[in-house]
Write a protein that holds these residues in place. Structure first.
Motif, mmCIF file in Angstrom:
data_model
loop_
_atom_site.group_PDB
_atom_site.id
_atom_site.type_symbol
_atom_site.label_atom_id
_atom_site.label_comp_id
_atom_site.label_asym_id
_atom_site.label_seq_id
_atom_site.Cartn_x
_atom_site.Cartn_y
_atom_site.Cartn_z
ATOM 1 N N LYS A 84 -16.622 6.159 -5.229
ATOM 2 C CA LYS A 84 -15.652 6.024 -6.053
ATOM 3 C C LYS A 84 -14.443 5.745 -4.591
ATOM 4 C CE LYS A 84 -11.880 6.832 -9.216
ATOM 5 N NZ LYS A 84 -11.650 7.916 -10.374
ATOM 6 N N GLU A 85 -13.325 6.097 -4.706
ATOM 7 C CA GLU A 85 -13.163 5.197 -2.936
ATOM 8 C C GLU A 85 -12.656 6.581 -1.707
ATOM 9 O OE1 GLU A 85 -9.351 4.283 -5.331
ATOM 10 O OE2 GLU A 85 -9.336 6.190 -6.289
ATOM 11 N N ALA A 86 -11.534 5.507 -0.963
ATOM 12 C CA ALA A 86 -10.894 6.535 0.087
ATOM 13 C C ALA A 86 -10.217 5.576 -0.003
ATOM 14 C CB ALA A 86 -12.506 6.423 0.945
ATOM 15 N N SER A 87 -8.937 6.666 0.669
ATOM 16 C CA SER A 87 -7.895 6.087 1.349
ATOM 17 C C SER A 87 -7.326 6.787 2.561
ATOM 18 C CB SER A 87 -6.997 6.435 -0.058
ATOM 19 O OG SER A 87 -6.770 7.316 -0.058
ATOM 20 N N GLN A 88 -6.649 6.416 3.186
ATOM 21 C CA GLN A 88 -5.818 6.070 4.540
ATOM 22 C C GLN A 88 -4.515 6.041 4.245
ATOM 23 O OE1 GLN A 88 -6.796 5.304 8.851
ATOM 24 N NE2 GLN A 88 -5.030 4.957 8.385
ATOM 25 N N GLU A 90 0.019 6.752 5.194
ATOM 26 C CA GLU A 90 0.867 6.678 6.843
ATOM 27 C C GLU A 90 1.982 6.683 6.103
ATOM 28 O OE1 GLU A 90 1.777 5.412 11.133
ATOM 29 O OE2 GLU A 90 0.145 4.138 9.834
ATOM 30 N N ASP A 91 3.109 7.746 5.952
ATOM 31 C CA ASP A 91 4.102 6.798 4.786
ATOM 32 C C ASP A 91 4.269 6.089 3.775
ATOM 33 O OD1 ASP A 91 5.406 8.746 6.988
ATOM 34 O OD2 ASP A 91 5.850 7.052 8.964
ATOM 35 N N TYR A 92 4.636 4.722 4.218
ATOM 36 C CA TYR A 92 4.507 4.026 2.887
ATOM 37 C C TYR A 92 3.286 2.880 2.970
ATOM 38 C CZ TYR A 92 9.623 6.010 2.698
ATOM 39 O OH TYR A 92 10.232 6.677 2.689
ATOM 40 N N SER A 93 2.322 2.998 3.673
ATOM 41 C CA SER A 93 1.494 1.707 3.799
ATOM 42 C C SER A 93 0.013 2.802 3.310
ATOM 43 C CB SER A 93 0.994 1.492 4.972
ATOM 44 O OG SER A 93 0.441 2.882 6.206
ATOM 45 N N ASP A 94 -0.564 2.063 2.724
ATOM 46 C CA ASP A 94 -2.377 2.795 1.646
ATOM 47 C C ASP A 94 -2.886 1.646 1.977
ATOM 48 O OD1 ASP A 94 -3.859 4.076 0.586
ATOM 49 O OD2 ASP A 94 -2.270 3.658 -1.696
ATOM 50 N N ASN A 95 -4.452 2.148 2.616
ATOM 51 C CA ASN A 95 -5.398 1.409 3.203
ATOM 52 C C ASN A 95 -6.026 1.882 1.709
ATOM 53 O OD1 ASN A 95 -4.382 0.117 4.740
ATOM 54 N ND2 ASN A 95 -4.411 1.007 6.589
ATOM 55 N N SER A 96 -7.391 1.296 1.035
ATOM 56 C CA SER A 96 -8.166 1.758 0.336
ATOM 57 C C SER A 96 -9.376 1.498 0.432
ATOM 58 C CB SER A 96 -8.017 1.631 -0.925
ATOM 59 O OG SER A 96 -6.620 2.486 -1.416
ATOM 60 N N PHE A 97 -10.132 2.177 0.088
ATOM 61 C CA PHE A 97 -11.894 1.461 0.121
ATOM 62 C C PHE A 97 -12.593 1.952 -0.593
ATOM 63 C CE2 PHE A 97 -10.184 2.417 4.186
ATOM 64 C CZ PHE A 97 -10.112 1.535 4.937
ATOM 65 N N ARG A 98 -13.536 1.272 -1.494
ATOM 66 C CA ARG A 98 -14.164 1.216 -2.828
ATOM 67 C C ARG A 98 -15.807 1.931 -2.682
ATOM 68 N NH1 ARG A 98 -10.563 2.505 -7.048
ATOM 69 N NH2 ARG A 98 -8.909 1.183 -7.328
ATOM 70 N N ALA A 99 -16.087 2.343 -3.712
ATOM 71 C CA ALA A 99 -17.565 1.949 -3.704
ATOM 72 C C ALA A 99 -17.921 2.821 -2.235
ATOM 73 C CB ALA A 99 -18.123 1.074 -3.686
ATOM 74 N N MET A 100 -17.277 4.012 -2.206
ATOM 75 C CA MET A 100 -17.508 5.476 -0.616
ATOM 76 C C MET A 100 -18.502 5.729 -1.500
ATOM 77 S SD MET A 100 -16.591 5.630 1.630
ATOM 78 C CE MET A 100 -16.401 6.680 3.220
ATOM 79 N N GLY A 101 -19.858 6.092 -0.408
ATOM 80 C CA GLY A 101 -20.990 6.516 -0.858
ATOM 81 C C GLY A 101 -22.007 5.418 -0.867
ATOM 82 N N LYS A 102 -22.112 4.651 -1.252
ATOM 83 C CA LYS A 102 -23.274 3.236 -1.119
ATOM 84 C C LYS A 102 -23.385 2.941 0.548
ATOM 85 C CE LYS A 102 -22.526 1.858 -5.735
ATOM 86 N NZ LYS A 102 -22.365 0.717 -6.232
ATOM 87 N N ILE A 103 -24.306 3.488 0.645
ATOM 88 C CA ILE A 103 -24.780 3.052 2.211
ATOM 89 C C ILE A 103 -25.683 1.956 2.459
ATOM 90 C CG2 ILE A 103 -25.571 4.268 4.547
ATOM 91 C CD1 ILE A 103 -24.691 6.422 3.910
#
Length: 103
Positions: A84-88, A90-103
């Motif tokens: 589905k997704e992954a995120s990192q 830090e305080d108020y910032s947010d970096n999201s990545f979709r479709a985690m697991g499809k290699i």
């Protein structure tokens, strides 16, 4: 005309008029069946979507479906939801990545 009418009655070719309560009952049964069909079609669609993912040999990673894992490291919070997704964060910032697991 009477002969024709008797002939049609003899072979039960006259339609008996519907009773309103019987029509309402049939409508209710139809509506319930339509709802059940809709639920079944929705479930089939949901399962078909799941089958598009590669869960590894013998479906060993299937248990990760629909789960999320979170870990805090220093000032970052990492969150991974396989397939589905992954995120990192830090305080108020947010970096999201979709479709985690499809290699």
């Amino acid at each position: 005309m009477r002969v024709a009418r008797r002939f049609l009655q003899a072979f039960n070719l006259f339609q008996v008029p519907f009773v309103k309560s019987e029509a309402a009952s049939v409508r209710k049964e139809y509506d319930e069946s339509s709802r059940k069909l809709s639920k079944i079609q929705s479930r089939i669609s949901e399962l078909s979507e799941k089958l598009k993912h590669d869960f590894g040999p013998e479906m060993m990673f299937y248990s990760f479906q629909g789960r999320c894992f979170e870990r805090k490291e220093n000032k970052y919070v990492y969150k991974v939801c396989p397939y589905k997704e992954a995120s990192q964060k830090e305080d108020y910032s947010d970096n999201s990545f979709r479709a985690m697991g499809k290699i």
